[in-house]
Design an enzyme around this catalytic site. Structure first.
Site, PDB file in Angstrom:
ATOM      1  NE  ARG A 162      -3.935  -1.781   0.063  1.00 52.27           N
ATOM      2  CZ  ARG A 162      -3.973  -3.446  -0.439  1.00 52.27           C
ATOM      3  NH1 ARG A 162      -3.061  -3.696  -0.973  1.00 52.27           N
ATOM      4  NH2 ARG A 162      -5.072  -3.901  -0.299  1.00 52.27           N
ATOM      5  CB  SER A 232      -8.935  -1.894   3.676  1.00 53.96           C
ATOM      6  OG  SER A 232      -9.223  -3.345   2.999  1.00 53.96           O
ATOM      7  CD  GLU A 328      -5.994   0.858   1.594  1.00 55.34           C
ATOM      8  OE1 GLU A 328      -5.882  -0.240   2.048  1.00 55.34           O
ATOM      9  OE2 GLU A 328      -6.821   1.172   0.877  1.00 55.34           O
TER      10      GLU A 328
END
Ligand code: FAD
Ligand code: EPU
Length: 345
Positions: A162, A232, A328
């Site tokens: 990520r 997420s 995130e």
């Protein structure tokens, strides 16, 4: 007289009712640079967006939002692979379908990830055992103040979990304008994750992998059109091997994924679930009932509702496991991106 504002609700998958001073769709590099430079001259903040599926608006954006719609897909056949040059404003999932329909495999595990192709390198999108970096050949960027273009190879993109150089060195003043992908003709299915393990590697087709991924995603992830969300909300945390061992003694069922660097990735969804937070609702925000890692807009949530819920989730997980989750999702304040951890601390 107050200035007219433009709704950002259609432009963020959380469905937060925030406003911007101006919203422009840009379909060429020239127009993108022109718009950015005009705003810069007036000291007007600029925000680049693809499809707004990884952002949380904390308040109205006091500036100019540029929606990237630079299009175009060209496919070139090489001896061992297909090379794709994809405009940053192309929709990612449509690209996955286009390749499959043309008999080109390699993107099927990344089906149904919302957003634009040009946003995919930013957090190195990943799902079901595959990350963008495995198929990425290069990323084309432009330096917005003067329109200078640059091509970064995979190593220069500094891809991580990520993460990439586009969240760091090339974050401000640069835009991604195209992505180059290389899809090997010698296709090997990646069947290491979830229900994909039930497929037979000898006979499975790319279409069957695609269908299985779509089924799993439909069963777990909420549809943003029904319940706003950004996938997420937190990243899966990395802990040292020592911490992971201590945790697994206390919680033998805890999922743990050993990384090449020796650290261990934990499943943030499992940690949140263990705090009995699934379905927990506060104001307009809630923890999704099927997937605790997804925070949803359960009805007219404001950005602040989501922030308050995220703060509670983070604190509960830290109290129980002494592990601090990091978002995130990218947090957008009045003048641009702001430090997400700082906001929910
Ligand atoms: P946006 O949200 O529009 O932008 C994201 C960030 O990039 C912002 O900071 C923005 O300013 C910046 N940006 C946008 N375009 C450019 C550009 N051209 N140049 C420079 N900066 C730019 N992600 C995964 O990795 N795996 C998943 O499985 C996954 N599943 C998801 C499921 C759902 C239901 C949702 C809603 C999201 C999911 N995501 C997943 C997150 C999201 O899909 C990805 O992060 C996606 O790449 C975001 O694309 P976007 O175009 O919507 O980006
Ligand atoms: N789990 C629970 N309860 C929950 C959620 C998960 O116990 O409420 C457990 C699952 O049973 C499993 C583990 O946690 O053992 C991991 O769950 P899952 O396989 O659903 O994956 P995830 O870690 O929650 C990650 C990505 C997703 C990606 C999926 C599939 C991150 C932050 N998220 O989710 O990406 O689609 O794996 O590969 O890495 C996104 O980034 O927005 C995103 C959706």
């Amino acid at each position: 007289m107050s200035r007219q504002k433009y709704s950002l609700k259609p432009w963020n998958s959380f469905g937060i009712a925030a406003y911007a001073n101006r919203i422009s769709m840009v379909d060429s590099v020239e127009v993108l640079c022109q718009c950015w430079q005009q705003s810069a001259q007036q000291n007007e903040p600029v925000l680049l967006l693809g499809e707004g599926s990884n952002v949380l608006f904390l308040q109205d954006f006091d500036g100019h939002v540029l929606i990237n719609r630079i299009k175009g897909i060209s496919i070139t056949e090489r001896a061992n692979a297909w090379s794709l040059h994809v405009g940053a404003g192309e929709n990612w999932h449509q690209l996955v379908e286009t390749t499959l329909n043309r008999g080109i495999a390699g993107l099927e595990n990344l089906a149904l990830i919302p957003g634009c192709a040009g946003s995919a390198p930013i957090q190195n999108i990943g799902a079901y055992g595959v990350e963008l970096e495995q198929v990425c050949e290069y990323v084309d960027i432009v330096y917005l103040p003067d329109g200078t273009g640059q091509r970064l190879n995979v190593a220069e993109c500094q891809f991580g979990y990520r993460n990439s150089v586009f969240k760091n060195h090339y974050r401000d003043g640069y835009a991604i304008i195209a992505v180059g992908l290389s899809l090997k003709k010698n296709w090997q299915p990646v069947l290491s994750y979830g229900d994909l393990r039930n497929l037979d590697p000898q006979t499975v087709t790319p279409r069957q992998v695609f269908d299985a991924v779509c089924r799993m995603r439909h069963s777990k992830l909420p549809d943003p059109k029904i319940n706003g969300n950004a996938g997420s909300f937190f990243k899966n945390p990395l802990v040292s091997a020592t911490v992971a061992t201590e945790l697994s003694i206390q919680y033998p069922d805890m999922p743990q994924y050993l990384q090449e660097c020796g650290d261990v990735k934990l499943a943030a969804g499992w940690l949140i679930d263990c705090c009995s937070l699934k379905g927990f609702r506060l104001g307009g925000a809630a923890v999704h009932k099927q997937q605790a890692l997804v925070l949803i807009n359960a009805g007219a949530a404001s950005g602040q509702d989501i922030v308050i819920l995220a703060r509670i989730v983070r604190q509960r997980v830290a109290e129980k496991f002494n592990v601090w989750l990091e978002p995130e999702v990218r947090f957008i304040a009045a003048h641009g991106e702001t430090d997400a951890v700082g906001v929910i601390e």
